[in-house]
Scaffold this motif. Structure first.
Motif, mmCIF file in Angstrom:
data_model
loop_
_atom_site.group_PDB
_atom_site.id
_atom_site.type_symbol
_atom_site.label_atom_id
_atom_site.label_comp_id
_atom_site.label_asym_id
_atom_site.label_seq_id
_atom_site.Cartn_x
_atom_site.Cartn_y
_atom_site.Cartn_z
ATOM 1 N N ASN A 183 11.137 -2.064 41.542
ATOM 2 C CA ASN A 183 10.746 -2.479 40.205
ATOM 3 C C ASN A 183 9.289 -2.122 39.955
ATOM 4 O O ASN A 183 8.494 -1.990 40.870
ATOM 5 C CB ASN A 183 10.988 -3.965 39.981
ATOM 6 C CG ASN A 183 10.091 -4.829 40.836
ATOM 7 O OD1 ASN A 183 9.715 -4.426 41.920
ATOM 8 N ND2 ASN A 183 9.756 -5.999 40.356
ATOM 9 N N GLN A 207 7.993 -6.175 33.259
ATOM 10 C CA GLN A 207 8.623 -5.791 34.513
ATOM 11 C C GLN A 207 9.844 -4.941 34.214
ATOM 12 O O GLN A 207 10.634 -5.246 33.326
ATOM 13 C CB GLN A 207 9.019 -7.043 35.285
ATOM 14 C CG GLN A 207 9.294 -6.779 36.747
ATOM 15 C CD GLN A 207 9.392 -8.071 37.533
ATOM 16 O OE1 GLN A 207 9.878 -9.076 37.035
ATOM 17 N NE2 GLN A 207 8.925 -8.052 38.760
ATOM 18 N N HIS A 208 9.983 -3.863 34.966
ATOM 19 C CA HIS A 208 11.101 -2.950 34.755
ATOM 20 C C HIS A 208 11.722 -2.612 36.090
ATOM 21 O O HIS A 208 11.016 -2.239 37.029
ATOM 22 C CB HIS A 208 10.610 -1.678 34.069
ATOM 23 C CG HIS A 208 11.658 -0.609 34.009
ATOM 24 N ND1 HIS A 208 12.803 -0.747 33.258
ATOM 25 C CD2 HIS A 208 11.744 0.600 34.616
ATOM 26 C CE1 HIS A 208 13.547 0.355 33.415
ATOM 27 N NE2 HIS A 208 12.934 1.173 34.229
ATOM 28 N N TRP A 209 13.045 -2.748 36.167
ATOM 29 C CA TRP A 209 13.746 -2.377 37.392
ATOM 30 C C TRP A 209 14.265 -0.955 37.280
ATOM 31 O O TRP A 209 14.926 -0.603 36.292
ATOM 32 C CB TRP A 209 14.923 -3.322 37.635
ATOM 33 C CG TRP A 209 14.499 -4.625 38.233
ATOM 34 C CD1 TRP A 209 14.474 -4.946 39.557
ATOM 35 C CD2 TRP A 209 14.037 -5.784 37.533
ATOM 36 N NE1 TRP A 209 14.019 -6.238 39.712
ATOM 37 C CE2 TRP A 209 13.750 -6.768 38.499
ATOM 38 C CE3 TRP A 209 13.815 -6.076 36.170
ATOM 39 C CZ2 TRP A 209 13.266 -8.024 38.146
ATOM 40 C CZ3 TRP A 209 13.333 -7.321 35.826
ATOM 41 C CH2 TRP A 209 13.064 -8.275 36.807
ATOM 42 N N VAL A 213 11.993 3.718 29.347
ATOM 43 C CA VAL A 213 12.145 2.270 29.415
ATOM 44 C C VAL A 213 12.199 1.707 28.003
ATOM 45 O O VAL A 213 11.366 2.026 27.161
ATOM 46 C CB VAL A 213 10.941 1.647 30.155
ATOM 47 C CG1 VAL A 213 11.038 0.124 30.170
ATOM 48 C CG2 VAL A 213 10.863 2.187 31.567
ATOM 49 N N CYS A 271 11.201 -1.250 26.184
ATOM 50 C CA CYS A 271 10.239 -2.304 26.479
ATOM 51 C C CYS A 271 10.753 -3.662 26.014
ATOM 52 O O CYS A 271 11.198 -3.821 24.882
ATOM 53 C CB CYS A 271 8.924 -1.966 25.786
ATOM 54 S SG CYS A 271 7.630 -3.153 26.117
ATOM 55 N N GLN A 272 10.667 -4.645 26.910
ATOM 56 C CA GLN A 272 11.120 -5.988 26.556
ATOM 57 C C GLN A 272 10.104 -6.720 25.686
ATOM 58 O O GLN A 272 10.416 -7.738 25.082
ATOM 59 C CB GLN A 272 11.379 -6.794 27.831
ATOM 60 C CG GLN A 272 12.510 -6.195 28.653
ATOM 61 C CD GLN A 272 12.790 -7.025 29.893
ATOM 62 O OE1 GLN A 272 12.477 -8.202 29.946
ATOM 63 N NE2 GLN A 272 13.402 -6.413 30.883
ATOM 64 N N CYS A 284 2.369 -2.990 28.479
ATOM 65 C CA CYS A 284 2.834 -2.457 27.206
ATOM 66 C C CYS A 284 1.648 -2.100 26.323
ATOM 67 O O CYS A 284 0.798 -2.944 26.060
ATOM 68 C CB CYS A 284 3.721 -3.493 26.509
ATOM 69 S SG CYS A 284 4.174 -3.020 24.838
#
Ligand SMILES: [Zn+2]
Length: 59
Positions: free
Chosen positions: A3, A16-18, A34, A36-37, A8
Protein backbone atom coordinates in the motif's frame (compact mmCIF):
# COMPACT_ATOMS: atom_id res chain seq x y z
CA UNK A 1 0.24 -6.74 -1.35
CA UNK A 2 1.57 -3.27 -0.91
CA UNK A 3 0.00 0.00 0.00
CA UNK A 4 0.99 3.57 -0.61
CA UNK A 5 0.17 6.78 1.16
CA UNK A 6 0.15 9.88 -0.98
CA UNK A 7 -0.83 13.46 -0.41
CA UNK A 8 -3.79 14.53 -2.47
CA UNK A 9 -2.88 17.68 -4.39
CA UNK A 10 -6.50 18.84 -4.40
CA UNK A 11 -7.28 18.58 -0.71
CA UNK A 12 -3.86 18.21 0.94
CA UNK A 13 -5.11 15.10 2.72
CA UNK A 14 -3.07 11.95 3.08
CA UNK A 15 -4.76 9.14 1.17
CA UNK A 16 -3.98 5.46 1.50
CA UNK A 17 -4.01 3.36 -1.64
CA UNK A 18 -3.61 -0.39 -1.94
CA UNK A 19 -1.84 -1.66 -5.01
CA UNK A 20 -4.03 -4.28 -6.61
CA UNK A 21 -1.33 -5.82 -8.76
CA UNK A 22 2.25 -6.66 -8.15
CA UNK A 23 4.46 -4.50 -10.33
CA UNK A 24 6.77 -6.15 -12.78
CA UNK A 25 10.47 -6.08 -12.13
CA UNK A 26 11.07 -3.38 -14.72
CA UNK A 27 8.22 -1.13 -13.63
CA UNK A 28 10.27 1.28 -11.57
CA UNK A 29 8.95 4.16 -13.62
CA UNK A 30 5.42 2.98 -14.14
CA UNK A 31 2.47 4.77 -12.63
CA UNK A 32 -0.72 3.50 -11.13
CA UNK A 33 -4.02 5.24 -11.76
CA UNK A 34 -5.79 5.94 -8.49
CA UNK A 35 -9.30 7.15 -7.85
CA UNK A 36 -8.65 9.46 -4.94
CA UNK A 37 -10.80 8.86 -1.88
CA UNK A 38 -10.35 12.46 -0.79
CA UNK A 39 -11.36 14.31 -3.95
CA UNK A 40 -12.75 11.53 -6.20
CA UNK A 41 -10.44 12.55 -9.02
CA UNK A 42 -7.81 10.50 -10.78
CA UNK A 43 -4.20 10.73 -9.72
CA UNK A 44 -1.16 8.99 -11.12
CA UNK A 45 1.03 7.45 -8.45
CA UNK A 46 4.54 6.18 -8.96
CA UNK A 47 4.52 2.57 -7.82
CA UNK A 48 8.12 2.60 -6.69
CA UNK A 49 8.07 5.64 -4.42
CA UNK A 50 4.41 6.62 -4.02
CA UNK A 51 4.90 10.09 -5.44
CA UNK A 52 2.32 11.78 -7.60
CA UNK A 53 2.97 12.36 -11.26
CA UNK A 54 3.02 16.05 -12.03
CA UNK A 55 2.23 17.10 -8.49
CA UNK A 56 4.46 20.13 -8.73
CA UNK A 57 3.79 21.11 -12.32
CA UNK A 58 0.86 22.35 -14.32
CA UNK A 59 0.25 22.98 -17.98
ZN1 LIG B 1 -7.14 13.66 -4.64
Amino acid sequence: MANLIFKCPQTGMNVQHWLAEEPADDSNFSYDTVVCQACSRLHFINRSNGRLLGAEERD
